[in-house]
Every structure is written in C-alpha cells, then in structure tokens.
Design an enzyme around this catalytic site. Structure first.
Site, short mmCIF file in Angstrom:
data_model
loop_
_atom_site.label_atom_id
_atom_site.label_comp_id
_atom_site.label_asym_id
_atom_site.label_seq_id
_atom_site.Cartn_x
_atom_site.Cartn_y
_atom_site.Cartn_z
N ASN A 225 -3.47 33.37 -44.32
CA ASN A 225 -3.77 32.23 -43.45
C ASN A 225 -2.73 31.16 -43.74
O ASN A 225 -2.79 30.52 -44.78
CB ASN A 225 -5.20 31.73 -43.75
CG ASN A 225 -5.53 30.48 -42.96
OD1 ASN A 225 -4.79 30.09 -42.05
ND2 ASN A 225 -6.64 29.86 -43.30
N LYS B 28 -2.26 28.40 -42.24
CA LYS B 28 -2.71 27.02 -41.98
C LYS B 28 -1.63 26.25 -41.21
O LYS B 28 -0.94 26.86 -40.39
CB LYS B 28 -3.10 26.35 -43.30
CG LYS B 28 -4.08 27.23 -44.10
CD LYS B 28 -4.68 26.57 -45.30
CE LYS B 28 -5.61 27.55 -46.01
NZ LYS B 28 -6.32 26.97 -47.16
N HIS C 133 -13.30 28.62 -40.83
CA HIS C 133 -12.65 28.25 -42.09
C HIS C 133 -13.20 26.92 -42.58
O HIS C 133 -13.49 26.03 -41.79
CB HIS C 133 -11.13 28.18 -41.89
CG HIS C 133 -10.41 28.09 -43.19
ND1 HIS C 133 -10.29 26.90 -43.88
CD2 HIS C 133 -9.85 29.04 -43.97
CE1 HIS C 133 -9.66 27.14 -45.02
NE2 HIS C 133 -9.38 28.43 -45.10
N GLU D 115 -11.83 24.42 -43.75
CA GLU D 115 -11.10 23.23 -43.28
C GLU D 115 -11.51 22.87 -41.86
O GLU D 115 -11.55 21.70 -41.49
CB GLU D 115 -9.58 23.48 -43.39
CG GLU D 115 -9.14 23.46 -44.85
CD GLU D 115 -8.04 24.44 -45.20
OE1 GLU D 115 -7.31 24.88 -44.30
OE2 GLU D 115 -7.92 24.78 -46.39
N GLU E 95 -15.20 32.34 -48.98
CA GLU E 95 -14.21 31.44 -49.57
C GLU E 95 -14.94 30.24 -50.18
O GLU E 95 -15.26 29.27 -49.46
CB GLU E 95 -13.23 30.93 -48.50
CG GLU E 95 -12.43 32.03 -47.85
CD GLU E 95 -11.12 31.50 -47.25
OE1 GLU E 95 -10.07 32.00 -47.65
OE2 GLU E 95 -11.17 30.59 -46.42
N GLY F 143 -7.11 26.28 -52.55
CA GLY F 143 -5.97 25.40 -52.79
C GLY F 143 -6.05 24.64 -54.09
O GLY F 143 -5.28 23.72 -54.33
N SER G 185 -7.44 30.69 -53.89
CA SER G 185 -6.48 30.77 -54.98
C SER G 185 -6.21 32.20 -55.46
O SER G 185 -6.04 32.44 -56.66
CB SER G 185 -6.89 29.87 -56.15
OG SER G 185 -6.92 28.51 -55.74
P1 13P Z 1 -5.55 29.32 -51.10
O1 13P Z 1 -5.20 30.76 -51.29
O2 13P Z 1 -4.35 28.42 -50.92
O3 13P Z 1 -6.52 28.82 -52.11
O4 13P Z 1 -6.33 29.21 -49.67
C1 13P Z 1 -7.36 30.08 -49.40
C2 13P Z 1 -7.72 29.93 -47.98
O5 13P Z 1 -8.21 28.90 -47.55
C3 13P Z 1 -7.44 31.05 -47.07
O6 13P Z 1 -8.05 30.87 -45.83
#
Ligand code: 13P
Length: 249
Positions: free
Chosen positions: A9, A11, A94, A96, A166, A172, A212
C-alpha cells in the site's frame, strides 16, 4: 485453499516518474513465488501502473473507491472508473481512511457492497487502536468492525474478500504486533467467520497482517498458520525490501 498474498500500500507516495522507476525495479526483482503480489499506487498513477504491469505477475490495485455509481461527489472515484482502467481489486477501510477521512463502519459496509456488486475483489482493513489493546478491548473492537463492515454479506460474496488485520498502533510506528499477537487475532477472526458463516468460508479467506512488516520480521510473522501474508506500507516503497518480504512468504 486460500491464497498467500503480499500487497504494497503505497499510500500518498510516489509521483508518476518515481512510480515508473519503482515498478521497473520491482519487475526486475520479482521472485518465483506462488504468492499473489499486489501494489496500490495513487489513483492518478493507476492507469500507467496497469499498462506497465500488463504482462507482470504483480497486480495493480486501488487504495479506495466511493460507493456511489456516479454523480456529484467531487474528488471521488467510482467502481466503474476502476474497472474502466482494468483494475480488479480495491483496498477498503484502511485505518487512515477511517481516522483521517472519517469513514465509518456504515460507509465502509456500503463501499464493500458496491465493490462486490461490480465483481471487484476487496481487501478489507480493520484493527484496534492502542487504547483498545491496553484496555483489553481489542477482540471486541475487531469483532464489531467485522460485524458492521462484512457480516451483512451473503456467504457467496466471501470468495471476493481478503482481510487485512492492521492494528493501528503498529502502522508506521516501527512497532509490530508479535507473531503470537498476530496469530491470536487472526485465529479469532477466522473463528468469528466460522461462527457467523461456516468453517469452509473461514478456511478459504486470506487474512493478511499489516503494521510495520519489514524484511527482518516478515518470515516469523508469515510462519504463523493463520497469517496468509501482509499488507505492507513503508517497506513496500523500496524494491529490495518489498521483494525480500515477498520472498519471506
Ligand atoms: P507500515 O508497513 O508502514 O506500518 O503500514 C502498514 C499499512 O498501513 C499498510 O496498509
């Protein structure tokens, strides 16, 4: 048998040109694997990604879509628009989208129905916040997100669903759920699906872990029996890291 999947992803990262470079590198490094490999560039770059990946094993997928067919929804993208450029899979829910853009369980349930109605495959994301885990409420939160987002679906719809657990506190942050924590939650999710539907549907759905995942921890997380792959953020922006994670499965 459920599929193994590693999805990146991206983003809001990578301009058009940066994406072309990264896709070129990914193509050059893709290992021989039975796992499905997906990458999710931004909407504006998706048509180019589709063209570049047309004969590749890497599938370009979308990060989001709107639930309406079309209409006065400034800035939004419909299922038909995705299909029109060859996209077959969309990420929905997601964290976010939930926390920054206010997408509720109800909105997400509508998006899932709209995507499935168009035969899009859905990678449905969910997971608890840090406070939920600290207060030992994480199983309730996850059960609630599943119930509100997906448990209105007919059994047959589940063949086009991929789940991505997640935990928000691991996204992140560099802090990963331990392989045991991931396995515990994935087993809980599979049991919830088995209780609501049946064991076959539960056994056949791929459940990805996200938060992560890096080359250094991927193999251990993927070794757990109910972890069928990963949804990768930061590490998917680097071809060596992403393909190391693909190899780990
Ligand atoms: P990270 O791997 O940067 O923690 O992000 C995970 C994520 O949100 C994938 O959709």
């Amino acid at each position: 048998m459920r599929s193994k999947i590693v999805a990146g992803n991206w983003k809001m990262n990578k301009t058009y040109h940066e994406m072309e470079i990264l896709l070129g590198e990914l193509e050059a490094k893709v290992p021989d694997t039975e796992a499905e490999i997906m990458v999710a560039p931004s909407f504006v770059n998706l048509p180019r990604a589709f063209m570049m990946l047309e004969s590749s094993v890497i599938e370009p997928i979308a990060q989001n879509m709107h639930f309406a067919e079309s209409g006065a929804y400034t800035g939004e993208v419909s299922a038909d628009m995705l299909l029109g450029i060859g996209i077959e899979t969309v990420i929905l829910g997601h964290s976010e989208r939930r926390s920054i853009f206010g997408e509720t369980d109800d909105v997400l349930a509508k998006k899932v129905v709209a995507a499935l109605a168009k035969n899009l495959r859905v990678v449905f994301c969910f997971g608890e916040e840090l406070e939920d885990r600290k207060s030992d409420n994480h199983f309730n939160i996850v059960a609630d997100q599943l119930t509100k987002g997906l448990f209105n679906l007919e059994a047959d719809a589940w063949k086009n669903i991929v789940l991505a657990y997640e935990p928000v506190w691991a996204i992140g942050t560099g802090e990963t759920a331990s392989p045991e924590q991931a396995q515990e939650m994935h087993a809980f999710i599979r049991k919830a699906i088995s209780d609501k539907y049946d064991a076959t549907i539960a056994d056949n759905v791929s459940i990805l872990y996200g938060g992560s995942v890096k080359p250094a921890n991927a193999a251990e997380i993927f070794s757990k029996p109910d972890v069928d792959g990963g949804l990768i953020g930061g590490a998917s922006l680097n071809a060596d890291d992403f393909m190391a994670i693909v190899k780990a499965i």
